[in-house]
Each structure stands twice: as structure tokens, then as C-alpha cells.
Write a protein that holds these residues in place. Structure first.
Motif, PDB file in Angstrom:
ATOM      1  N   GLY A   1       0.979  -1.265   0.035  1.00 52.45           N
ATOM      2  CA  GLY A   1      -0.005  -0.151   0.016  1.00 52.45           C
ATOM      3  C   GLY A   1       0.808   1.342   0.031  1.00 52.45           C
ATOM      4  N   GLY A   2       2.150   1.105  -0.179  1.00 49.27           N
ATOM      5  CA  GLY A   2       3.094   2.226  -0.104  1.00 49.27           C
ATOM      6  C   GLY A   2       3.979   2.687   1.231  1.00 49.27           C
ATOM      7  N   LEU A   3       4.910   3.205   0.671  1.00 54.15           N
ATOM      8  CA  LEU A   3       5.854   3.673   1.737  1.00 54.15           C
ATOM      9  C   LEU A   3       5.268   4.370   2.980  1.00 54.15           C
ATOM     10  CD1 LEU A   3       8.920   5.011  -0.290  1.00 54.15           C
ATOM     11  CD2 LEU A   3       8.999   3.042   1.152  1.00 54.15           C
ATOM     12  N   PRO A   4       5.388   3.884   4.204  1.00 57.68           N
ATOM     13  CA  PRO A   4       4.950   4.968   5.389  1.00 57.68           C
ATOM     14  C   PRO A   4       5.233   6.374   5.102  1.00 57.68           C
ATOM     15  CG  PRO A   4       5.993   3.022   5.959  1.00 57.68           C
ATOM     16  CD  PRO A   4       6.283   3.192   4.593  1.00 57.68           C
ATOM     17  N   GLU A   5       6.415   6.765   4.441  1.00 56.86           N
ATOM     18  CA  GLU A   5       6.799   8.062   4.399  1.00 56.86           C
ATOM     19  C   GLU A   5       6.038   8.840   3.414  1.00 56.86           C
ATOM     20  OE1 GLU A   5      10.556   5.889   5.790  1.00 56.86           O
ATOM     21  OE2 GLU A   5       8.802   5.703   4.198  1.00 56.86           O
ATOM     22  N   LEU A   6       5.412   7.885   2.304  1.00 56.31           N
ATOM     23  CA  LEU A   6       4.775   8.656   1.298  1.00 56.31           C
ATOM     24  C   LEU A   6       3.225   8.800   1.616  1.00 56.31           C
ATOM     25  CD1 LEU A   6       4.259   9.834  -1.568  1.00 56.31           C
ATOM     26  CD2 LEU A   6       4.212   7.421  -2.406  1.00 56.31           C
ATOM     27  N   LYS A   7       2.819   7.678   2.581  1.00 57.84           N
ATOM     28  CA  LYS A   7       1.532   7.715   2.986  1.00 57.84           C
ATOM     29  C   LYS A   7       1.285   9.163   3.878  1.00 57.84           C
ATOM     30  CE  LYS A   7      -0.711   3.941   3.976  1.00 57.84           C
ATOM     31  NZ  LYS A   7      -0.920   2.643   4.103  1.00 57.84           N
ATOM     32  N   LYS A   8       2.302   9.241   4.866  1.00 56.06           N
ATOM     33  CA  LYS A   8       2.164  10.402   5.630  1.00 56.06           C
ATOM     34  C   LYS A   8       2.529  11.734   4.735  1.00 56.06           C
ATOM     35  CE  LYS A   8       4.642   8.063   9.562  1.00 56.06           C
ATOM     36  NZ  LYS A   8       5.966   8.225  10.289  1.00 56.06           N
ATOM     37  N   ALA A   9       3.159  11.936   3.755  1.00 59.60           N
ATOM     38  CA  ALA A   9       3.104  13.069   2.962  1.00 59.60           C
ATOM     39  C   ALA A   9       1.770  13.126   2.270  1.00 59.60           C
ATOM     40  CB  ALA A   9       4.181  12.942   1.746  1.00 59.60           C
ATOM     41  N   ILE A  10       1.137  12.119   1.858  1.00 54.38           N
ATOM     42  CA  ILE A  10      -0.166  12.242   1.223  1.00 54.38           C
ATOM     43  C   ILE A  10      -1.453  12.702   2.377  1.00 54.38           C
ATOM     44  CG2 ILE A  10      -2.175  10.853   0.223  1.00 54.38           C
ATOM     45  CD1 ILE A  10      -0.063   9.302  -1.087  1.00 54.38           C
ATOM     46  N   GLN A  11      -1.101  12.277   3.542  1.00 55.41           N
ATOM     47  CA  GLN A  11      -1.848  12.367   4.794  1.00 55.41           C
ATOM     48  C   GLN A  11      -1.934  14.066   4.977  1.00 55.41           C
ATOM     49  OE1 GLN A  11      -0.597  11.445   8.559  1.00 55.41           O
ATOM     50  NE2 GLN A  11      -2.742  10.552   9.096  1.00 55.41           N
ATOM     51  N   HIS A  12      -0.614  14.464   4.796  1.00 55.81           N
ATOM     52  CA  HIS A  12      -0.400  15.916   5.154  1.00 55.81           C
ATOM     53  C   HIS A  12      -0.814  16.745   4.088  1.00 55.81           C
ATOM     54  CE1 HIS A  12       1.446  19.751   6.615  1.00 55.81           C
ATOM     55  NE2 HIS A  12       2.037  19.994   5.341  1.00 55.81           N
ATOM     56  N   LYS A  13      -0.878  16.282   2.933  1.00 53.00           N
ATOM     57  CA  LYS A  13      -1.411  16.802   1.807  1.00 53.00           C
ATOM     58  C   LYS A  13      -2.769  17.048   1.861  1.00 53.00           C
ATOM     59  CE  LYS A  13      -3.361  16.741  -2.769  1.00 53.00           C
ATOM     60  NZ  LYS A  13      -4.460  17.651  -2.407  1.00 53.00           N
ATOM     61  N   LEU A  14      -3.643  15.884   2.144  1.00 49.96           N
ATOM     62  CA  LEU A  14      -4.935  15.915   2.115  1.00 49.96           C
ATOM     63  C   LEU A  14      -5.465  16.688   3.557  1.00 49.96           C
ATOM     64  CD1 LEU A  14      -5.643  12.066   1.761  1.00 49.96           C
ATOM     65  CD2 LEU A  14      -6.447  13.879   0.092  1.00 49.96           C
ATOM     66  N   ALA A  15      -4.837  16.977   4.635  1.00 52.40           N
ATOM     67  CA  ALA A  15      -5.156  17.744   5.715  1.00 52.40           C
ATOM     68  C   ALA A  15      -5.321  19.083   5.467  1.00 52.40           C
ATOM     69  CB  ALA A  15      -4.141  17.375   6.650  1.00 52.40           C
ATOM     70  N   LYS A  16      -4.430  19.405   4.435  1.00 55.40           N
ATOM     71  CA  LYS A  16      -4.206  20.994   4.020  1.00 55.40           C
ATOM     72  C   LYS A  16      -5.515  21.235   2.967  1.00 55.40           C
ATOM     73  CE  LYS A  16      -0.064  20.742   1.984  1.00 55.40           C
ATOM     74  NZ  LYS A  16       0.857  21.512   1.149  1.00 55.40           N
ATOM     75  N   ASP A  17      -6.077  20.036   2.522  1.00 58.25           N
ATOM     76  CA  ASP A  17      -7.505  20.351   1.760  1.00 58.25           C
ATOM     77  C   ASP A  17      -8.790  20.042   2.723  1.00 58.25           C
ATOM     78  OD1 ASP A  17      -5.950  20.645  -0.354  1.00 58.25           O
ATOM     79  OD2 ASP A  17      -5.705  18.442  -1.082  1.00 58.25           O
ATOM     80  N   HIS A  18      -8.599  19.938   4.100  1.00 54.97           N
ATOM     81  CA  HIS A  18      -9.572  19.693   4.934  1.00 54.97           C
ATOM     82  C   HIS A  18     -10.046  18.309   4.914  1.00 54.97           C
ATOM     83  CE1 HIS A  18      -9.512  24.191   5.586  1.00 54.97           C
ATOM     84  NE2 HIS A  18      -9.755  24.026   4.080  1.00 54.97           N
ATOM     85  N   LEU A  19      -9.079  17.398   4.620  1.00 52.31           N
ATOM     86  CA  LEU A  19      -9.587  16.109   4.593  1.00 52.31           C
ATOM     87  C   LEU A  19      -8.681  15.219   5.667  1.00 52.31           C
ATOM     88  CD1 LEU A  19      -9.929  15.655   0.655  1.00 52.31           C
ATOM     89  CD2 LEU A  19     -11.866  15.227   2.508  1.00 52.31           C
ATOM     90  N   ASN A  20      -9.167  14.783   6.727  1.00 56.51           N
ATOM     91  CA  ASN A  20      -8.338  13.973   7.621  1.00 56.51           C
ATOM     92  C   ASN A  20      -8.468  12.567   7.388  1.00 56.51           C
ATOM     93  OD1 ASN A  20      -7.409  16.623   8.893  1.00 56.51           O
ATOM     94  ND2 ASN A  20      -9.374  17.155   9.531  1.00 56.51           N
ATOM     95  N   TYR A  21      -7.452  11.955   7.180  1.00 56.94           N
ATOM     96  CA  TYR A  21      -7.304  10.534   7.103  1.00 56.94           C
ATOM     97  C   TYR A  21      -6.239   9.872   7.958  1.00 56.94           C
ATOM     98  CZ  TYR A  21     -10.626  10.693   3.199  1.00 56.94           C
ATOM     99  OH  TYR A  21     -11.687  11.201   2.332  1.00 56.94           O
ATOM    100  N   GLU A  22      -6.482   8.696   8.290  1.00 54.22           N
ATOM    101  CA  GLU A  22      -5.433   7.810   9.234  1.00 54.22           C
ATOM    102  C   GLU A  22      -4.782   7.134   8.279  1.00 54.22           C
ATOM    103  OE1 GLU A  22      -4.851   8.265  12.497  1.00 54.22           O
ATOM    104  OE2 GLU A  22      -6.825   9.584  12.427  1.00 54.22           O
ATOM    105  N   LEU A  23      -3.552   6.915   8.434  1.00 53.08           N
ATOM    106  CA  LEU A  23      -2.522   6.094   7.304  1.00 53.08           C
ATOM    107  C   LEU A  23      -3.222   4.827   6.929  1.00 53.08           C
ATOM    108  CD1 LEU A  23       0.928   6.731   8.893  1.00 53.08           C
ATOM    109  CD2 LEU A  23      -0.275   7.883   7.385  1.00 53.08           C
ATOM    110  N   ASN A  24      -4.178   4.088   7.687  1.00 55.68           N
ATOM    111  CA  ASN A  24      -4.816   2.884   7.318  1.00 55.68           C
ATOM    112  C   ASN A  24      -6.012   3.119   6.377  1.00 55.68           C
ATOM    113  OD1 ASN A  24      -6.480   3.937   9.378  1.00 55.68           O
ATOM    114  ND2 ASN A  24      -6.931   1.740  10.219  1.00 55.68           N
ATOM    115  N   GLU A  25      -6.042   4.461   5.921  1.00 53.45           N
ATOM    116  CA  GLU A  25      -7.205   4.846   5.270  1.00 53.45           C
ATOM    117  C   GLU A  25      -6.709   5.551   3.860  1.00 53.45           C
ATOM    118  OE1 GLU A  25     -10.804   6.238   8.146  1.00 53.45           O
ATOM    119  OE2 GLU A  25      -8.969   7.739   8.186  1.00 53.45           O
ATOM    120  N   ILE A  26      -5.300   5.090   3.854  1.00 47.32           N
ATOM    121  CA  ILE A  26      -4.776   5.670   2.335  1.00 47.32           C
ATOM    122  C   ILE A  26      -4.004   4.525   1.706  1.00 47.32           C
ATOM    123  CG2 ILE A  26      -2.974   7.032   1.536  1.00 47.32           C
ATOM    124  CD1 ILE A  26      -3.576   9.043   4.033  1.00 47.32           C
TER     125      ILE A  26
END
Length: 395
Positions: A67-92
Motif C-alpha cells: 500500500g505504499g511507503l509509510p513516508e509517502l502515506k504520511k506526505a499524502i496524509q499531510h497534503k489531504l489535511a491541507k485540503d480539509h480532509l483528515n485520514y489515518e494512514l490505514n485509510e490511504i
């Protein structure tokens, strides 16, 4: 050798086919102008390329989690948060492109006969992927009168007990339209009331020239629970060939999609994942620079296109496509269809466009302005001359 029924019913991607034909003509020395490709005509930013080289040189070339590198999932998580979308890493989950994320999604949610509502015009792979998963595409027709957008009222006309999902693409390929917050709120109410999954394809979200992007998943918790956000770096960071996309949504569904990927691709390409970490965490001024160039092209080319006899075209607000209705132009040229128009245009003027029939609307053609301005102006000029010559011969 006998092929499976599922692949026998597949229709090849017309955009790739036309691009291949145009490239073949160009390789033979013909001055072809290709307006069919769906990718930015800019190289990937240098900081992203350097991050990939650095990863390779450091030996980061092995398997990663499916499902992807943890570092990348965290980067995507941060990107989504800037768009007012909050997801846990197991939701990406990270996939081998947004197309692969969509494929895994439909394979994970659809049973034989489940229905998926697909607005027309649609991206060419939506119905094919639904059918491959055993689903049934249910189309909702839109045109200039509806600004190529569906409404909750239109969706109510086609919903049935078998409806499993709705595909929403904003900004849209091929029309370039974007949905406003109020429009999304109405569609969200419809989806929640009918307990329908919303597949929100947001791959063009950064390419907006008038207005702003709103993800339907950001509206409230009820619609977020039902939404799967699909996105990636192909368009936003000019990384089409790197093949990195992602999905964000319900944890159980994301796990199923990840398990499926583990038996098909194993994991997205490792150096590409490290490059994408830099794409999301590093300098992103490239995005604004690319957007300003696309906007300049649109503002220059749109009025030129409208000078062609018979053309009707809603001015796009996002992506990098013009989607004119050429039904009147076809008649003026004495031709039978937009498909014939596209075929003759390529043969006689060496301008490659995509027929709207590929997207479900046979009166249209798609023109990509992801090419340099001089080439675009030359292409529009060739189109105008082609039409005027046909009109003269047809009079």
C-alpha cells in the motif's frame, strides 16, 4: 488461443490509439500537431527527479509495503489535511497511478450486476473498469445546457436498488468543468440518502483557472464515510510516467484494495514513491507556474477556436482540455459525424484530436492544450482552413 469474455468486451483507449497514430505520422517526418494526449507538456520538476536519483543511489530500490511507503502515506496524509480532509494512514493506499487505484476500487466494491452511475461525458476508462469488475454502467447524459454537470435530480431518475456507486470527476476530463460547493452539497445529500459510494476522481484538482477545488469528501462526515478520493501526481506535478496515484477512504475498503494490489503489482515503483515524497513535501512553485501557462494558453486559444464556423464550446475552468460541440460544423462540412471529422482532420491537416464518442458524447471532440502555444495556434488555424475549405466545396 481463446481469450476470456471479459477482455473480449474491452474497447481500447481511443486517446492512446490516436496519440499512437499521430506519433507514427510524426516519426515518418510529417508535421503532425497532436492535441490528443492527456499529459502536461512539461518535464517533471528537477527537485523531484533529483529525489529519485538520490533514492536509487542510496539503495532504495527494494520492495515496499503493497500500500505504499509509510513516508509517502504520511506526505499524502499531510497534503489531504491541507485540503480539509483528515485520514489515518490505514485509510490511504498508494497505487501504480490513479488508474490503478480506480481499478482496485471497482474490483473491491462491485459484484456481478451492481450498477455504477457514470455521467456523460466520462473519462474513457471508467465504464471499461466497471464492466471488468462485473458491474453495469448506468449513464446520465449531460451537455452544454447542463454545463456538462449532473444534478441530484438527474441522479434520482436513474438510481435503483442495485446502484452501488457514483463517479464524480471535478475538474472534468474531458469537459474541464468544475462542481461548485452548492452543487456538491446537493449530490452529497443524494448519495447519503441512498447509501451510495462516491468515487471522487480529483486528479486535475490543481489545474483550475477560475474558481477553486472543493472535494465532496470535505463537506461533512456522512459523505466522507461514503467517499473514496482518487488522486495522484500525474497531472499536478507532470509525473504521468512515474505511475503514482492514491486512494483515500474507508479503512476496510482500503485494506481490501491493498490486499488486491499485493497479488497484482506487489508495490508501486520504489524510486517513484520516493520522488513523490519530494513532490508533496518539497517546493511546489512549479504548480502555480504551470497553471499560469495553461491559463494563458486557454485565454489565447479559446476565442480563436470560437471563430471556426459552427463551433459551440463552454469555456473550461479546469484541466487542460477544450470540449467543443461540432455538430453544426460537421453539417457545414458535409460530413456524417464528429468521428469522420476527426479522421479527415488528421489525414488532411495532420491535426490529431479525440472524437467525443470516446467519452459518450458523439457530437463533441476533445482538444488538449497541453502543448506549446505556437503549435496550438497553428492547429486551430489548420482546423479553420479545413472547415472553410469543406464549406466551400459543399456549397
Amino acid at each position: 488461443m481463446e481469450l476470456s469474455n471479459r477482455v473480449k468486451q474491452l474497447r481500447p483507449s481511443s486517446t492512446l490509439a490516436i496519440t499512437a497514430k499521430a506519433n507514427e505520422l510524426k516519426a515518418s517526418g510529417r508535421p503532425v500537431i497532436g492535441l490528443a494526449a492527456g499529459e502536461p507538456d512539461f518535464n517533471t520538476p528537477s527537485n523531484i527527479i533529483e529525489a529519485a536519483f538520490k533514492a536509487v543511489n542510496e539503495g532504495k530500490t527494494k520492495y515496499t509495503p503493497a500500500g505504499g511507503l509509510p513516508e509517502l502515506k504520511k506526505a499524502i496524509q499531510h497534503k489531504l489535511a491541507k485540503d480539509h480532509l483528515n485520514y489515518e494512514l490505514n485509510e490511504i493506499m498508494v497505487a501504480s497511478g490513479a488508474k490503478h487505484a480506480l481499478y482496485n476500487l471497482f474490483q473491491s466494491i462491485l459484484n456481478e450486476g451492481d450498477e455504477v452511475i457514470i455521467p456523460i461525458p466520462f473519462w474513457v476508462s471508467y465504464p471499461e473498469q466497471v464492466v471488468l469488475a462485473g458491474g453495469k454502467p448506468v449513464y446520465v447524459f449531460t451537455d452544454e445546457s447542463t454545463e456538462y454537470k449532473v444534478t441530484a435530480e438527474m441522479l434520482e431518475q436513474v438510481v435503483t436498488p442495485r446502484t452501488k456507486a457514483l463517479i464524480l470527476n471535478s475538474p472534468s476530463n474531458p469537459s474541464g468543468v468544475i462542481y461548485e460547493r452548492e452543487e456538491l452539497e446537493s449530490i452529497a445529500d443524494f448519495a447519503v440518502k441512498n447509501d451510495i459510494i462516491v468515487v471522487s476522481d480529483e486528479i486535475y484538482e490543481t489545474l483550475i483557472y477560475d474558481g477553486s477545488h472543493v472535494s465532496i469528501a470535505s463537506l461533512n462526515d456522512d459523505i466522507k464515510r461514503l467517499t473514496v478520493v482518487i488522486n495522484g501526481v500525474s497531472k499536478s506535478h507532470s509525473m504521468t510516467g512515474w505511475r503514482i496515484g492514491y486512494a483515500a477512504g474507508d479503512a476496510a475498503l482500503i485494506k481490501a484494495m491493498t490486499d488486491l494490489a499485493s497479488h497484482s503489482t506487489s508495490n508501486p515503483t520504489t524510486p517513484s514513491q520516493w520522488a513523490t515524497v519530494e513532490a508533496y513535501n518539497g517546493d511546489e512553485t512549479f504548480i502555480d507556474e504551470m497553471n499560469s501557462i495553461f491559463k494563458e494558453r486557454l485565454e489565447t486559444i479559446y476565442p480563436k477556436l470560437m471563430e471556426i464556423p459552427g463551433i459551440q464550446c463552454i469555456k473550461p475552468r479546469g484541466a487542460f482540455y477544450l470540449y467543443p460541440n461540432i455538430s453544426e460544423t460537421v453539417k457545414l462540412c458535409g460530413l456524417e459525424s464528429a468521428d469522420e471529422f476527426v479522421e479527415q482532420l488528421l489525414e488532411e491537416t495532420l491535426v490529431a484530436a479525440v472524437p467525443g464518442s470516446s467519452f459518450g458524447s458523439p457530437d463533441n471532440i476533445r482538444l488538449s492544450y497541453a502543448t506549446d502555444l505556437a503549435s496550438m495556434l497553428e492547429a486551430i488555424d489548420r482546423m479553420k482552413q479545413f472547415v472553410e475549405k469543406r464549406m466551400e466545396n459543399n456549397s
